[in-house]
Design a protein around this motif. Structure first.
Motif, PDB file in Angstrom:
ATOM      1  N   LEU A  37       0.870  -1.171   0.000  1.00 38.74           N
ATOM      2  CA  LEU A  37       0.000   0.000   0.000  1.00 38.74           C
ATOM      3  C   LEU A  37       0.908   1.222   0.000  1.00 38.74           C
ATOM      4  O   LEU A  37       1.480   1.582   1.027  1.00 38.74           O
ATOM      5  N   GLY A  39       1.197   4.848  -0.060  1.00 36.69           N
ATOM      6  CA  GLY A  39       0.429   6.060   0.205  1.00 36.69           C
ATOM      7  C   GLY A  39       1.226   7.313  -0.084  1.00 36.69           C
ATOM      8  O   GLY A  39       2.348   7.473   0.382  1.00 36.69           O
ATOM      9  N   GLY A  44      -2.582  10.776   1.678  1.00 41.27           N
ATOM     10  CA  GLY A  44      -2.638   9.473   1.007  1.00 41.27           C
ATOM     11  C   GLY A  44      -2.012   8.391   1.870  1.00 41.27           C
ATOM     12  O   GLY A  44      -2.486   7.253   1.907  1.00 41.27           O
ATOM     13  N   ALA A  48      -3.768   5.177   3.445  1.00 40.72           N
ATOM     14  CA  ALA A  48      -3.175   3.843   3.270  1.00 40.72           C
ATOM     15  C   ALA A  48      -3.067   3.111   4.614  1.00 40.72           C
ATOM     16  O   ALA A  48      -3.310   1.900   4.691  1.00 40.72           O
ATOM     17  N   LEU A  51      -6.473   1.802   5.433  1.00 40.06           N
ATOM     18  CA  LEU A  51      -6.758   0.634   4.594  1.00 40.06           C
ATOM     19  C   LEU A  51      -6.018  -0.594   5.121  1.00 40.06           C
ATOM     20  O   LEU A  51      -6.572  -1.690   5.156  1.00 40.06           O
ATOM     21  N   VAL A  96      -1.999   4.869  -3.324  1.00 40.59           N
ATOM     22  CA  VAL A  96      -3.123   5.429  -2.572  1.00 40.59           C
ATOM     23  C   VAL A  96      -2.953   6.929  -2.380  1.00 40.59           C
ATOM     24  O   VAL A  96      -1.880   7.397  -1.990  1.00 40.59           O
ATOM     25  N   THR A 123      -4.733   1.742  -8.425  1.00 40.18           N
ATOM     26  CA  THR A 123      -4.760   3.022  -7.713  1.00 40.18           C
ATOM     27  C   THR A 123      -6.036   3.100  -6.877  1.00 40.18           C
ATOM     28  O   THR A 123      -7.077   2.560  -7.264  1.00 40.18           O
ATOM     29  N   ALA A 124      -5.940   3.775  -5.733  1.00 42.36           N
ATOM     30  CA  ALA A 124      -7.098   3.952  -4.854  1.00 42.36           C
ATOM     31  C   ALA A 124      -7.121   5.386  -4.349  1.00 42.36           C
ATOM     32  O   ALA A 124      -6.086   5.929  -3.950  1.00 42.36           O
TER      33      ALA A 124
END
Length: 167
Positions: A37, A39, A44, A48, A51, A96, A123-124
């Motif tokens: 992840l 971030g 971001g 992350a 998440l 992220v 991508t998130a």
């Protein structure tokens, strides 16, 4: 205008979006033992981390955090990561960020990770704004907004009250 009218997502809604995105990441990586992840600093990376906490609860995947530092005023500068490229090579990686605005930050993050062979790259974002300068999309998104270029989306992910505000 009353400030509460500008709240797009409240604390409970943000937690729901984080959980839903974590499940989507899990579904896309169900056969993986690890997921990176990555971030983008600052929000971001905070997103992350949240998440990661949910992924650890809902799956047996080992989420590994990576802090990505991009100079937003001068994005052509080298991108820095908190883990070495060898540590995410041939692994599944999710980049992220909190808000996808013009796509500048995300596209430079994508460019950096394209220099390393990855098993899967996604991508998130928590908020996807529907006007971009670059052809970049979010694979996982909490909410999509059609906003004007003059409006600003602000994300608060620390403290006791998370919020997404339109200013």
């Amino acid at each position: 205008m009353n400030v509460t009218n500008n709240v797009i997502l409240n604390h409970e809604e943000i937690n729901h979006k984080i959980r839903r995105i974590a499940f989507q990441i899990y579904e896309n990586n169900v056969n993986e033992t690890e997921v990176i992840l990555a971030g983008i600093a600052t929000n971001g990376y905070i997103f992350a981390k949240k998440l990661k906490a949910v992924l650890e609860k809902i799956s047996d995947i080992n989420p590994i955090l990576c802090k990505v530092t991009i100079d937003k005023k001068n994005p052509g500068q080298p991108v820095k990561t908190s883990i070495a490229s060898e540590d995410y090579e041939n692994k599944s990686l999710v980049l992220v960020d909190d808000v996808l605005n013009s796509g500048t930050t995300l596209i430079y993050g994508v460019k950096h990770f394209l220099n390393v062979p990855l098993k899967q790259f996604k991508t998130a974002v928590l908020v996807n704004r529907n006007h971009k300068k670059y052809p970049v999309k979010a694979d996982f998104k909490g909410i999509s907004l059609s906003t004007s270029l003059h409006e600003h989306v602000s994300v608060v992910l620390e403290g006791k009250k998370f919020e997404v505000l339109l200013e």
